[in-house]
Design an enzyme around this catalytic site. Sequence first.
Site, short mmCIF file in Angstrom:
data_model
loop_
_atom_site.label_atom_id
_atom_site.label_comp_id
_atom_site.label_asym_id
_atom_site.label_seq_id
_atom_site.Cartn_x
_atom_site.Cartn_y
_atom_site.Cartn_z
N GLU A 255 0.84 -1.21 0.00
CA GLU A 255 0.00 0.00 0.00
C GLU A 255 0.87 1.25 0.00
OE1 GLU A 255 -3.13 -0.11 -0.48
OE2 GLU A 255 -3.83 -2.07 0.20
N ARG A 259 0.43 3.71 -3.17
CA ARG A 259 -0.27 4.98 -2.91
C ARG A 259 0.73 6.13 -2.71
NH1 ARG A 259 -5.83 3.53 0.34
NH2 ARG A 259 -5.73 1.31 0.04
N ASP A 389 -5.04 -10.11 -8.11
CA ASP A 389 -5.32 -9.07 -9.12
C ASP A 389 -4.15 -8.29 -9.73
OD1 ASP A 389 -4.97 -7.80 -6.66
OD2 ASP A 389 -6.87 -6.73 -6.66
N GLU A 523 -12.60 -0.44 -9.68
CA GLU A 523 -12.22 -1.37 -10.75
C GLU A 523 -13.23 -1.51 -11.89
OE1 GLU A 523 -12.08 -2.05 -7.51
OE2 GLU A 523 -9.91 -2.00 -7.18
C1 DMJ Z 1 -6.57 0.14 -4.58
O1 DMJ Z 1 -5.73 0.41 -3.52
C2 DMJ Z 1 -5.82 -0.45 -5.72
O2 DMJ Z 1 -6.59 -0.36 -6.87
C3 DMJ Z 1 -5.44 -1.87 -5.47
O3 DMJ Z 1 -4.81 -2.44 -6.57
C4 DMJ Z 1 -6.67 -2.67 -5.16
N1 DMJ Z 1 -7.45 -2.10 -4.11
C5 DMJ Z 1 -7.71 -0.69 -4.09
C6 DMJ Z 1 -9.01 -0.24 -4.69
O4 DMJ Z 1 -10.02 -1.11 -4.70
#
Ligand code: DMJ
Length: 629
Positions: A255, A259, A389, A523
């Site tokens: 994260e 981010r 994912d 998404e």
């Molecule tokens: C975000 O932090 C990013 O897109 C991550 O890859 C997946 N989860 C969240 C949003 O849903």
Amino acid sequence: MSGRNVLPTHYSRSSTQFPILSPNGRSILRIREKYLLVLVVIVFIVFSVIGVAFLPELKASNVYKYIKPADNLGPDLLGLVPPIESGHALGGHDTHTARAKFEDAERLRAKISQHFSYNLSQLNAVLPKPNENALPQDLTEKHEDFDDNWKPLVLPNGEDSDPEVRKKRDFIKEMMREAWVHYKTYAWGENELKPISKKGHSAGIFGTTKLGATIVDGLDTLFIMGMKDEFKEGRDWIQQNLNFDEINSEVSVFETVIRFVGGLLTCYAFTKDDMFLEKANSIAARMLPAFNTPTGLPHALVNPSTGSSKNYVWASQSSSILSEVGTLHLEFLYLSDITGDNTYKDKVISIRHRLNELPKPHGGLYPNYISPKTGQFGQPHISVGALGDSFYEYLLKEWIQSGGKDMEARHMWDEAIAAIDKNLVQKSRSGLTYIAEMKYDRLEHKMDHLACFITGLIALSGQSLDAQLKNHYLELGAQLSHTCHESYARTDTGIGPESFRFTDNIEAKAVRPNEKYYIQRPEVIEGWFYMWRLTHDNKYRDWAWEATQAIYKYCRTETGYSGIKNVYDVNGPKDDVQQSFLLAETLKYLYLIFSTDDLVSFEEWVFNTEAHPLPIFGKNPAYYKKSLN
Ligand code: DMJ
């Protein structure tokens, strides 16, 4: 019956007729012939060995090299054969011969087409063999055009010529302004806003420290939307306050990278303001102790101050998570390439080589858990949604970021998508296409909201393949996008749930109470964003507008935006959290859907998994080399 009579009598010839075996099975070759035969066999073997070992064109590793030019053979050959109409132009003294010649040519053309149509399209799909050296050690060294003279970005305003579209875009910008203002009023410097309680919120991923996650995550969206004053106040907060050095609690490596490091690097690429790069670099450095494991696969959590690191207790056998170890590459590669410090790049490239070398279920699927001790996959749970994912996402995006040079990443993506297509893509009773999950080789007919990101990327990846696969992936992307839209359309709020299932009675709907929430995830909309850019089919704008209105109606409070606990209940409770990715991703993708394509164009930018656009090597002047002091 004795062996003597088993063979038919025609094997029993006289020696003058080069008999091989006598009726009793023994050789009756003459001694000289025997030697000759042995000699021929030896010569044949020796030449074969020399050929395979030394002649480059016979080396297995070069097969790819030769398949690639071969994919042009058909079209090239066809190109040499002029079209039949050209025969008219020949005319002159020998029209008849010319005509005959062109009829021959036309027959040849038809024959080639018929013969090659299938094979050619297959060959076109074969990309050059992945090679560990395909990724140059330092991409920027090879780049002569871009240097320190690049200018901070002046973004095009991206206004659509249609006033209705402009109005919708303005509406989304206003939602962004509201989200920012309420965060500023009630939670400035905190990680996120609790809009109903009117105070700060921090999820476990940020540790216990106030890191201004919403500021860092939302800043590039403000820049894209031209909100200069808000951008400036966020920038100043970062300069004065953002510091990971003293944080004495565990933060999520993944994260933090997607981010914070990602968001700061984008702001640097947009503005050329060194402060952003220095902050990104110092935060990334604090993540490095997490990679000190026997395999170099990082732990999930790190204490930036002490450097101790560990995995989540809930992760199977204390494993690392696939999507976490596989989603650091875009940020680390760009950071290394522009600073010249390869520490980051070496870490992520070694992770990728390791994953590439592991045997994979079904030839291209990757289990969600991997041990940082042994480097082996854990429980065979496979998902394009939670836990898997963005590992898949980054394979394609690393190839894009490298300007098409990183063939290892591309090959892994192609292999993975083919395996997903073959093993996980399913059709519901009524014909909806979805991607199931797999546990111990059994399919679970559930798709996460998170998995919907892949719809657009499948379609995008097809763009560089042959016509047959291009159409197939475009169609598959469109069908999956449609299903993700159905998960929205089949709720009472018009917003999709966290996960949806397919059973004999239910399609694209959540079944369990803990699957019915919506936490402002991007998404589904992200998938439509790619599909919109690729097709300009207005339905994607229509769907995006429906979703905008639904989010406005059901997530908005007087003092910011909140998630909702049940998308099937228009009066259901809210969760009282304004996620940082609402500002980083959801509102950004919505805004871009209603903008022209030159605003953060696909030619120059690749979006990280948190929707922070990073420059593409060789295409974007912000991908250049800089030395930090
Ligand atoms: C975000 O932090 C990013 O897109 C991550 O890859 C997946 N989860 C969240 C949003 O849903």
